[in-house]
Design a protein around this motif. Sequence first.
Motif, PDB file in Angstrom:
ATOM      1  N   ILE A 248       0.840  -1.193   0.000  1.00 33.50           N
ATOM      2  CA  ILE A 248       0.000   0.000   0.000  1.00 33.50           C
ATOM      3  C   ILE A 248       0.874   1.242   0.000  1.00 33.50           C
ATOM      4  O   ILE A 248       2.083   1.177   0.274  1.00 33.50           O
ATOM      5  CB  ILE A 248      -0.934   0.040   1.231  1.00 33.50           C
ATOM      6  N   ASN A 334      -9.938  -5.212  10.887  1.00 28.70           N
ATOM      7  CA  ASN A 334     -10.222  -4.794   9.522  1.00 28.70           C
ATOM      8  C   ASN A 334      -9.924  -5.951   8.561  1.00 28.70           C
ATOM      9  O   ASN A 334      -8.775  -6.351   8.402  1.00 28.70           O
ATOM     10  CB  ASN A 334      -9.365  -3.566   9.175  1.00 28.70           C
ATOM     11  N   GLN A 335     -10.967  -6.489   7.931  1.00 26.81           N
ATOM     12  CA  GLN A 335     -10.799  -7.681   7.097  1.00 26.81           C
ATOM     13  C   GLN A 335      -9.929  -7.414   5.875  1.00 26.81           C
ATOM     14  O   GLN A 335      -9.174  -8.289   5.437  1.00 26.81           O
ATOM     15  CB  GLN A 335     -12.174  -8.213   6.665  1.00 26.81           C
ATOM     16  N   SER A 336     -10.032  -6.234   5.302  1.00 25.09           N
ATOM     17  CA  SER A 336      -9.188  -5.891   4.156  1.00 25.09           C
ATOM     18  C   SER A 336      -7.714  -5.896   4.556  1.00 25.09           C
ATOM     19  O   SER A 336      -6.853  -6.416   3.826  1.00 25.09           O
ATOM     20  CB  SER A 336      -9.582  -4.522   3.605  1.00 25.09           C
ATOM     21  N   LEU A 337      -7.424  -5.328   5.726  1.00 24.49           N
ATOM     22  CA  LEU A 337      -6.045  -5.306   6.215  1.00 24.49           C
ATOM     23  C   LEU A 337      -5.561  -6.722   6.524  1.00 24.49           C
ATOM     24  O   LEU A 337      -4.414  -7.077   6.215  1.00 24.49           O
ATOM     25  CB  LEU A 337      -5.945  -4.420   7.462  1.00 24.49           C
ATOM     26  N   ARG A 339      -6.433  -9.468   5.056  1.00 26.08           N
ATOM     27  CA  ARG A 339      -6.110 -10.133   3.787  1.00 26.08           C
ATOM     28  C   ARG A 339      -4.759  -9.674   3.250  1.00 26.08           C
ATOM     29  O   ARG A 339      -3.982 -10.484   2.724  1.00 26.08           O
ATOM     30  CB  ARG A 339      -7.219  -9.873   2.769  1.00 26.08           C
ATOM     31  N   LYS A 340      -4.484  -8.385   3.362  1.00 25.43           N
ATOM     32  CA  LYS A 340      -3.180  -7.858   2.925  1.00 25.43           C
ATOM     33  C   LYS A 340      -2.050  -8.489   3.734  1.00 25.43           C
ATOM     34  O   LYS A 340      -0.999  -8.858   3.193  1.00 25.43           O
ATOM     35  CB  LYS A 340      -3.140  -6.336   3.065  1.00 25.43           C
ATOM     36  N   ASN A 343      -1.286 -12.024   2.709  1.00 24.08           N
ATOM     37  CA  ASN A 343      -0.673 -12.139   1.387  1.00 24.08           C
ATOM     38  C   ASN A 343       0.720 -11.515   1.306  1.00 24.08           C
ATOM     39  O   ASN A 343       1.271 -11.384   0.203  1.00 24.08           O
ATOM     40  CB  ASN A 343      -1.579 -11.488   0.337  1.00 24.08           C
TER      41      ASN A 343
END
Length: 346
Positions: A248, A334-337, A339-340, A343
């Motif tokens: 990011i 935070n689900q988006s975080l 996932r990052k 990965n």
Amino acid sequence: MKVLVTGGAGFIGSHIVKTLLNANHEVRVLHLPNEKLDNLKGLDVELLAGDITDAAKMDEAVKGCDWVFHTAAIYALWLPKPELMRKVNIEGTRTVLNAAKKAGVKRVVYTSTGACFAGQPKGIQGTENSPFALGVTGDAYVLTKFEAHQVALQFAAGGLDVVIVCPTGPVGPCDIAPTPTGKLILTVAAMPALAVPAAINNMVDVRDVAQGHLLAAEKGRSGETYILGNRDLSGIEMAKMVHRLLGIWRPVMPIPSLIEGVSSQMAGHLALWVTEHITHKAPLVTPSAAKIGQLGTSFNCSKAISELGLPQTPIEIAIRDSLQWFAQNGYIHNQSLIRKIENISI
């Protein structure tokens, strides 16, 4: 070897326990009676509840042990009874070392702190020969750990085989508290924009710190001190490293040193006033902690690398594993975080 680890349920202590078990040592852990033992789940260790300031309990704890790793201490920005930090960090260390001496323990590895050599003039890295520079901050943890360091040196001079190790800023999994460094990593990962201090701090993989303790027991010279660290990073460099790992881009701005010094001191005094007069709970910052942050903790760790063989795991790996552990253990929502973090590829 039969080994005692005081504070073995903590961040550094639990990694020492795992390192010792991997090396086929028999481990006894001294922990506080009501302490969380999550970091020791599933480990084949002998658990003993007790307090390092209790001489009788320490005599029991060291009995039959070949080595003692003394990591237990109080680290806090504020305590309602500040004398407790002195009792544990200084007198507790004296009690542990005295018990080890009486029991004929073959070697003690004492966990001091890099703060004993931090805060040198700008551009100068702290070494094991650097003068104590953080006394001007008045920080209770720093002052008591420095005095405890002197106690360890006195026991070494008196015939006890003591090796002293001084971790810098450990990073990695199982940061259950979390530590100030762990909190900073979480903040950097979550905040959309960030202003960070310009000060430089040394960071090290906590697993390298644990390995450094074992290496100190195996190879360290009695009475010697070894700084266990790795890489100096400014706040900007650390924040950008976290962002690169996550793939990011977010704006990161340095706080100029003059503004940082004034504002952090003001914030520290305000937070301390609120703590002492209203909440009676530990503040996020104190004037002394702000001063330490302004001075920075830059280190040359070549002595531990050359004499002990201290590993130097890339800090990127330590930060990745720290973030993944936080994500897996409910510190990040935070689900988006998440996932990052899952990965991250190095």
